[in-house]
Design an enzyme around this catalytic site. Structure first.
Site, PDB file in Angstrom:
ATOM      1  CG  ASN A 183      -0.185   0.107   2.594  1.00 54.22           C
ATOM      2  OD1 ASN A 183       0.903   0.067   2.435  1.00 54.22           O
ATOM      3  ND2 ASN A 183      -1.080  -0.121   3.545  1.00 54.22           N
ATOM      4  CE  LYS A 184       4.228   1.903   4.315  1.00 55.92           C
ATOM      5  NZ  LYS A 184       3.316   0.725   4.729  1.00 55.92           N
ATOM      6  CB  VAL A 185       4.605   6.187  -2.331  1.00 57.99           C
ATOM      7  CG1 VAL A 185       4.634   7.118  -3.540  1.00 57.99           C
ATOM      8  CG2 VAL A 185       3.612   7.334  -1.352  1.00 57.99           C
TER       9      VAL A 185
END
Length: 370
Positions: A183-185
């Site tokens: 779910n990170k950038v």
């Protein structure tokens, strides 16, 4: 019926598939391969640091940074009360003690005044978290740490590309630690990265990352190390993601602007606040509603879900957890109960955000009437 909008989802395209399949076809699928070197070089270049070291995830990265500094029982590390539990756990893994600081109500990052009040002769590290993509006030923290010989490690797990006074996070202290969870950038599925300008720190961390194997004698180990390596497959995904990071951040800026148009802020309703010295990565869209307690917030989130919109609560405070329990810190405790995150990911459309905003405003009006 409207489709379900998740809180987050990765953006994986043709380039990611191309590089991952190339890594598969090369046979170098474990922790050796060209993509490890390429990913580390690209990430160091992006953060403006001399070195970057790929690791298995953000939590192991934090632990590795702390053991590289030699932390152990009797040492103290000041961390914010409002963060993901990995921040506190990484400290505890070393035998050191996490000491909890309150947070700034605007940035949600550790409050330097609270930090200064907690420094003792046992304080070895101050570890700010750039929470939800907004950088902590690094100059104020450095002013506390540097005269006392205290190290600063940035927990930048959620803040890829965020800037503090024009400089990207990860290069603002002795070491930065990033996560590449799904779910990170930027994602590699699982994975993490240490960034630093300290050559000795980098060399020590690199040795410990790979079981502390002797460079002179293979399979000989004169101290305990760790298996905290990233695979070449993950790094291939990371290389492709780094080619797109500017577009990812531009997209998140646009999504945040749509949210600001869709959900009016007021004295009691707030979206992400950004200091004039910061550029947020907007990892998560933050919605805070005065008057929410945990039960009211959960009910609000349940109604969002019924309407096909995912959300998530702010992190629980460390001081509320059995292993780190202490007297609640006022700002962190209040924010942990009044805040929630709304969907934010590349691929979210303006129409999606307008739909989310319409439902949020409708539900907030119902809350006001009660």
């Amino acid at each position: 019926m409207d489709s379900y909008i998740p809180i987050s989802q990765p953006s994986i395209g043709a380039r990611e598939r191309e590089l991952v399949l190339d890594a598969v076809d090369s046979g170098w699928v474990s922790s050796i391969g060209k993509y490890i070197d390429e990913f580390e070089a690209a990430f160091a270049r992006y953060c403006g640091t001399e070195f970057a070291l790929a690791v298995s995830n953000g939590t192991t990265g934090l632990h590795l940074a702390l053991v590289t500094l030699g932390l152990g029982p009797g040492d103290e590390v000041i961390i914010p009360d409002l963060t993901f539990v990995a921040t506190a756990n990484a400290v505890a893994y070393t035998g050191a003690s996490p000491v909890l600081a309150d947070i700034d109500p605007d940035t949600l990052c550790m409050d330097p005044a609270s930090v200064e009040s907690l420094v003792t002769e046992r304080t070895r590290v101050i570890m700010p978290v750039h929470l939800y993509g907004h950088p902590a006030d690094m100059d104020a923290l450095a002013a506390i740490a540097k005269p006392r010989g205290i190290a600063v490690i940035e927990d930048a797990a959620e803040a890829h590309g965020a800037e503090y006074k024009g400089r990207r996070v990860g290069g603002l202290s002795q070491c930065g630690v990033f996560s590449f969870y799904g779910n990170k950038v930027v994602t590699t599925g699982e994975g993490g990265m240490l960034t630093t300008n300290d050559r000795a720190f980098y060399q020590r961390a690199k040795r410990l990352r790979d079981h502390a194997m002797s460079p002179e004698r293979r399979y000989f180990h004169d101290e305990r190390g760790y298996n905290y390596r990233m695979t070449n497959l993950q790094a291939a995904l990371g290389v492709a993601q780094m080619e797109r990071i500017d577009d990812f951040l531009k997209g998140r800026d646009e999504i945040m602007a749509w949210y600001r148009s869709a959900i009016p802020s007021s004295e009691t309703v707030r979206l992400n606040r950004v200091k004039n010295w910061a550029a947020s990565a907007f990892w998560m869209v933050c919605l805070e509603v005065d008057g929410f307690n945990e039960a009211r917030r959960e009910a609000f989130m349940g109604k969002l879900k019924q309407r096909g919109i995912d959300s998530r609560p702010y992190f629980c405070t460390m001081s509320s957890m059995p292993m780190y329990q202490q007297k609640p810190l006022p700002v962190a405790a209040r924010k942990a109960q009044s805040g929630l995150n709304l969907p934010c990911f590349v691929g979210l459309s303006k129409k999606d955000v307008e739909r989310i905003g319409g439902v949020v405003n409708e539900l907030l009006a119902d809350v006001d009437q009660r």
